[in-house]
Design an enzyme around this catalytic site. Structure first.
Site, PDB file in Angstrom:
ATOM      1  N   LYS A   3      30.128  34.764  38.499  1.00 45.98           N
ATOM      2  CA  LYS A   3      29.260  33.709  37.935  1.00 45.98           C
ATOM      3  C   LYS A   3      29.726  33.245  36.568  1.00 45.98           C
ATOM      4  CE  LYS A   3      27.149  37.893  37.391  1.00 45.98           C
ATOM      5  NZ  LYS A   3      26.549  38.917  38.204  1.00 45.98           N
ATOM      6  N   ASN A  29      31.889  47.943  43.059  1.00 49.99           N
ATOM      7  CA  ASN A  29      30.609  47.919  43.801  1.00 49.99           C
ATOM      8  C   ASN A  29      30.658  46.941  44.961  1.00 49.99           C
ATOM      9  OD1 ASN A  29      29.182  49.697  42.043  1.00 49.99           O
ATOM     10  ND2 ASN A  29      29.106  48.034  40.546  1.00 49.99           N
ATOM     11  N   VAL A  87      25.365  33.521  42.518  1.00 46.73           N
ATOM     12  CA  VAL A  87      23.961  33.337  42.102  1.00 46.73           C
ATOM     13  C   VAL A  87      23.045  34.103  43.051  1.00 46.73           C
ATOM     14  CG1 VAL A  87      22.088  31.705  41.673  1.00 46.73           C
ATOM     15  CG2 VAL A  87      24.449  31.034  41.197  1.00 46.73           C
ATOM     16  N   ARG A 116      43.085  48.029  39.360  1.00 49.38           N
ATOM     17  CA  ARG A 116      43.846  48.494  38.190  1.00 49.38           C
ATOM     18  C   ARG A 116      44.476  49.852  38.494  1.00 49.38           C
ATOM     19  NH1 ARG A 116      39.100  46.953  34.074  1.00 49.38           N
ATOM     20  NH2 ARG A 116      38.046  48.201  35.636  1.00 49.38           N
ATOM     21  N   LYS A 143      24.091  31.451  35.739  1.00 44.64           N
ATOM     22  CA  LYS A 143      23.570  31.086  37.058  1.00 44.64           C
ATOM     23  C   LYS A 143      22.818  29.745  36.987  1.00 44.64           C
ATOM     24  CE  LYS A 143      23.399  35.917  38.354  1.00 44.64           C
ATOM     25  NZ  LYS A 143      22.622  37.157  38.265  1.00 44.64           N
ATOM     26  N   GLY A 199      23.701  44.250  43.610  1.00 45.70           N
ATOM     27  CA  GLY A 199      24.010  45.465  44.367  1.00 45.70           C
ATOM     28  C   GLY A 199      25.197  45.202  45.282  1.00 45.70           C
TER      29      GLY A 199
HETATM   30  P1  NAP Z   1      33.122  46.605  39.359  1.00 46.53           P
HETATM   31  O1  NAP Z   1      32.373  47.623  40.132  1.00 46.53           O
HETATM   32  O2  NAP Z   1      33.310  46.792  37.902  1.00 46.53           O
HETATM   33  O3  NAP Z   1      34.581  46.486  40.040  1.00 46.53           O
HETATM   34  C1  NAP Z   1      35.596  45.691  39.504  1.00 46.53           C
HETATM   35  C2  NAP Z   1      36.862  45.942  40.322  1.00 46.53           C
HETATM   36  O4  NAP Z   1      37.854  45.019  39.864  1.00 46.53           O
HETATM   37  C3  NAP Z   1      37.433  47.340  40.173  1.00 46.53           C
HETATM   38  O5  NAP Z   1      37.852  47.849  41.413  1.00 46.53           O
HETATM   39  C4  NAP Z   1      38.627  47.140  39.234  1.00 46.53           C
HETATM   40  O6  NAP Z   1      39.731  47.993  39.507  1.00 46.53           O
HETATM   41  C5  NAP Z   1      39.047  45.730  39.561  1.00 46.53           C
HETATM   42  N1  NAP Z   1      39.683  45.099  38.421  1.00 46.53           N
HETATM   43  C6  NAP Z   1      39.134  44.772  37.219  1.00 46.53           C
HETATM   44  N2  NAP Z   1      40.037  44.228  36.406  1.00 46.53           N
HETATM   45  C7  NAP Z   1      41.195  44.192  37.105  1.00 46.53           C
HETATM   46  C8  NAP Z   1      42.498  43.757  36.813  1.00 46.53           C
HETATM   47  N3  NAP Z   1      42.802  43.253  35.609  1.00 46.53           N
HETATM   48  N4  NAP Z   1      43.431  43.847  37.768  1.00 46.53           N
HETATM   49  C9  NAP Z   1      43.158  44.395  38.964  1.00 46.53           C
HETATM   50  N5  NAP Z   1      41.919  44.819  39.315  1.00 46.53           N
HETATM   51  C10 NAP Z   1      40.961  44.731  38.387  1.00 46.53           C
HETATM   52  O7  NAP Z   1      32.516  45.148  39.556  1.00 46.53           O
HETATM   53  P2  NAP Z   1      31.458  44.664  40.666  1.00 46.53           P
HETATM   54  O8  NAP Z   1      30.103  45.097  40.277  1.00 46.53           O
HETATM   55  O9  NAP Z   1      31.945  44.996  42.020  1.00 46.53           O
HETATM   56  O10 NAP Z   1      31.492  43.073  40.429  1.00 46.53           O
HETATM   57  C11 NAP Z   1      32.593  42.303  40.867  1.00 46.53           C
HETATM   58  C12 NAP Z   1      32.294  40.815  40.655  1.00 46.53           C
HETATM   59  O11 NAP Z   1      31.137  40.464  41.406  1.00 46.53           O
HETATM   60  C13 NAP Z   1      31.991  40.419  39.204  1.00 46.53           C
HETATM   61  O12 NAP Z   1      32.469  39.120  38.965  1.00 46.53           O
HETATM   62  C14 NAP Z   1      30.472  40.410  39.168  1.00 46.53           C
HETATM   63  O13 NAP Z   1      29.958  39.544  38.174  1.00 46.53           O
HETATM   64  C15 NAP Z   1      30.175  39.875  40.561  1.00 46.53           C
HETATM   65  N6  NAP Z   1      28.846  40.248  41.044  1.00 46.53           N
HETATM   66  C16 NAP Z   1      28.474  41.551  41.065  1.00 46.53           C
HETATM   67  C17 NAP Z   1      27.217  41.886  41.525  1.00 46.53           C
HETATM   68  C18 NAP Z   1      26.770  43.330  41.574  1.00 46.53           C
HETATM   69  O14 NAP Z   1      25.609  43.575  41.926  1.00 46.53           O
HETATM   70  N7  NAP Z   1      27.617  44.299  41.272  1.00 46.53           N
HETATM   71  C19 NAP Z   1      26.330  40.879  41.946  1.00 46.53           C
HETATM   72  C20 NAP Z   1      26.757  39.546  41.939  1.00 46.53           C
HETATM   73  C21 NAP Z   1      28.014  39.241  41.481  1.00 46.53           C
HETATM   74  P3  NAP Z   1      39.639  49.577  39.275  1.00 46.53           P
HETATM   75  O15 NAP Z   1      38.673  50.062  40.334  1.00 46.53           O
HETATM   76  O16 NAP Z   1      41.016  50.076  39.520  1.00 46.53           O
HETATM   77  O17 NAP Z   1      39.151  49.783  37.893  1.00 46.53           O
END
Ligand code: NAP
Length: 441
Positions: A107, A17, A134, A49, A207, A309
Site C-alpha cells: 500500500k 507473513n 487495501v 534476503r 489506503k 494477516g
Molecule cells: P514480512 O513478514 O516482513 O515479509 C517480508 C518478506 O520480504 C521477507 O520474506 C523478506 O525476506 C523479504 N524481503 C524484504 N526485503 C527484501 C529484499 N530487499 N530483498 C529480498 N527479499 C526481501 O512482510 P509481510 O507482512 O508478509 O508483508 C508483505 C507486504 O504485504 C508488505 O508490503 C505489506 O505492507 C503488505 N501487506 C501485509 C499485510 C499483513 O497482514 N502482513 C496486509 C496487507 C498488506 P527474509 O524473510 O529473508 O527477511
C-alpha cells in the site's frame, strides 16, 4: 476448462507473513488453480534476503537476487510481497518493463508511486493488480474499479487499519488509556514494535489515497491525504463518546464534494472520529476492517472482514493472481488506471463536519455563556453541551469539564474557535478536539 496453454511462470518476492501463505496456496491448490486459469501456475523462484534450507520451501527456489528473478524469461507474473517502498518499487518497475504482469500488496508503494507504476504497466501492456493493498481479504478495489464502474461514487468511508481499531476497541471495552491499550496490542501481536505507521495514521492514509484515486478517477497520493492518528485519544474521550451514544474509530474518508456552482473536488482524510452506534462502522470491533461505499445509483454498500494477516491477505493476492494469469491465457488486460477526472483536492479547512470539543474550565457563573459566545461569533452552531464538575486528588472541587458537540462547521471556523477558546481566562485547558461523523445533521 481443458489445459492447453503453456505453464504460467511465477516469481514471488518475499516469504514472510503473506508470501509464505501465497506460496502454500499456489502449491496446495495447484490443480484447482490450473483448471480456473486454463494453464498450470509454476513457481520459478522466491526472492528473499536470507537464503537457507530451513524456510519450508525447496532451497533451489530461493534467491536473494530479486532483479535477476523478475527478469527471467520463464517468469510471466511477479507477485511482490516484500514491502516497503524500496526495493519493491525498483523490482516492480523492472518486472513491468520486462513485460511481466505484477500483483502487489504494497500500500505504501501504491499510494506513492501509482502513476509511475500504472504508466509502466500501460506502456508494456501488462497487468498491475493490488487488491491486497487495501483492507486485506476484503474485496474493495475490484468492486470500485469494476462493479461500480458505471455508477458515480460519492463517498468511501472505512476502518482500514486493524491495529488502531484493536486499540480503540480495547479502550472502549476496558476503559484503558491509550498507552496501556497499545502495550497490550503489542504483546498480543496486533501492533508492531514500531507502531508509528499505524497509530499516526500513515497506513490508513496510504489506503485512503488508493481508494480515493479509484473512486474518483483522480490521482491522489498519500501526501494529499489529511492525517491525524489516535495517539491523543484519551480514556475520557472514549467515556464522553459513550455518553453521547458513540464509539471512537479511526476513519479513512474519501468524499466527492460539489459546491453551489457545481464544481467538484475530492477530499481524502484520516482521523479519529466519534461515530454514532447506529452507524454500521461504529460496531466494527477488534482487528476487523470495514468499508462503506456510497454511490449515486447503488446507494450504500458495506464490505466487512479481516483486513490483515497472512492468510486473509493471501486470499486477495490469489484473486489478483488468477485474474492476471487468466489474462495471459485468454488474452486481454485488466482495468487500466482511470484518472480522467483529475479533480482538485480540497484542503481540510473547507471540509464541513461536526465536532466534539472537550475543555476544562473554571467552575463559576458565566463560563458557559463565554464559551458559547466564541462558537457563536464564528457561526459554529452548538448541538449539545455537557458539563460535569471535577475534583482534585484531595477530593476538592477544581473546575468543570465541558463537552460541546457542534452542528456542521468548516474545519477553518472550528480551528479559529478553538484558538479563541484557548485564550479565554476561564478555559484552563482544551483537552480534545475530535470530529463526529456518520450523522445526517
Ligand atoms: P514480512 O513478514 O516482513 O515479509 C517480508 C518478506 O520480504 C521477507 O520474506 C523478506 O525476506 C523479504 N524481503 C524484504 N526485503 C527484501 C529484499 N530487499 N530483498 C529480498 N527479499 C526481501 O512482510 P509481510 O507482512 O508478509 O508483508 C508483505 C507486504 O504485504 C508488505 O508490503 C505489506 O505492507 C503488505 N501487506 C501485509 C499485510 C499483513 O497482514 N502482513 C496486509 C496487507 C498488506 P527474509 O524473510 O529473508 O527477511
Amino acid at each position: 476448462m481443458t489445459e492447453t496453454h503453456r505453464p504460467i511462470g511465477l516469481a514471488v518476492l518475499g516469504l514472510g507473513n503473506v508470501g509464505s501463505e501465497v506460496v502454500r496456496i499456489i502449491e496446495a491448490s495447484a490443480t484447482d488453480l490450473a483448471a480456473r486459469v486454463g494453464a498450470p501456475l509454476v513457481l520459478r523462484g522466491i526472492g528473499v534476503r536470507r537464503v537457507a534450507d530451513d524456510r519450508g520451501v525447496p532451497i533451489d527456489l530461493l534467491t536473494d537476487d530479486v532483479q535477476a528473478l523478475v527478469e527471467r524469461d520463464d517468469v510471466d507474473i511477479v507477485i511482490e510481497l516484500m514491502g516497503p517502498v524500496e526495493p519493491a518499487r525498483k523490482a516492480i518497475l523492472s518486472a513491468l518493463e520486462h513485460g511481466k504482469s505484477v500483483v502487489t500488496a504494497n500500500k505504501a508503494l501504491m499510494a506513492q508511486s501509482t502513476g509511475e507504476l500504472a504508466q509502466a504497466a500501460e506502456h508494456a501492456r501488462v497487468d498491475l493488480y493490488f487488491e491486497a493493498a487495501v483492507a486485506g481479504a476484503i474485496p474493495v478495489i475490484r468492486p470500485l474499479t469494476q462493479s461500480l464502474a458505471g455508477d458515480t461514487v460519492l463517498r468511501v468511508a472505512g476502518i482500514v487499519n486493524g491495529t488502531t481499531n484493536y486499540i480503540l476497541s480495547a479502550m472502549n471495552d476496558t476503559g484503558a488509556d491509550y498507552a496501556d491499550a497499545l502495550a497490550d496490542a503489542g504483546a498480543l501481536g496486533y501492533a508492531e514494535a514500531d507502531p508509528t505507521a499505524d497509530v499516526e495514521g500513515y497506513d490508513a492514509a496510504a489506503k485512503a489515497a488508493i481508494l480515493a484515486s479509484i473512486a474518483f478517477h483522480t490521482r491522489v497520493t498519500a501526501d494529499d491525504v489529511y492525517r491525524e492518528g489516535i495517539t491523543k485519544v484519551t480514556a475520557e474521550d472514549i467515556a464522553s463518546a459513550k455518553a453521547l451514544g458513540c464509539n471512537i474509530k479511526l476513519l479513512a474518508i474519501c468524499e466527492r464534494l460539489t459546491n453551489d456552482e457545481g464544481q467538484q473536488r475530492v477530499s481524502a482524510r484520516v482521523y479519529p472520529a466519534l461515530v454514532p452506534l447506529s452507524h454500521p462502522l461504529a460496531t466494527v470491533n477488534g482487528a476487523f476492517n470495514a468499508v462503506v461505499v456510497e454511490a449515486e445509483a447503488a446507494g450504500r454498500l458495506m464490505f466487512y472482514g479481516q483486513g490483515a494477516g497472512g492468510a486473509p491477505t493471501a486470499s486477495a493476492v490469489m484473486g489478483d493472481l488468477v485474474m492476471a494469469a487468466r489474462n495471459r491465457v485468454q488474452g486481454g488486460l485488466g482495468p487500466r488506471e482511470s484518472k480522467y477526472a483529475q479533480l482538485p483536492i480540497a484542503p481540510i479547512g473547507f471540509i464541513p463536519t461536526r465536532y466534539y470539543v472537550s475543555m476544562n474550565v473554571a467552575d463559576r457563573p458565566g463560563v458557559l455563556s463565554a464559551v458559547a459566545a466564541e462558537f457563536g461569533k464564528r457561526e459554529v452552531s452548538i448541538a449539545e453541551v455537557r458539563q460535569e464538575g471535577m475534583v482534585d486528588e484531595g477530593g476538592q472541587p477544581c473546575g468543570a469539564r465541558i463537552v460541546v458537540v457542534t452542528h456542521r462547521a468548516t474545519d477553518a471556523a472550528l480551528s479559529e474557535t478553538v484558538d479563541a477558546l484557548a485564550d479565554l481566562d476561564v478555559v484552563q485547558e482544551i483537552n480534545s478536539v475530535l470530529r463526529l461523523e456518520g450523522t445526517s445533521e
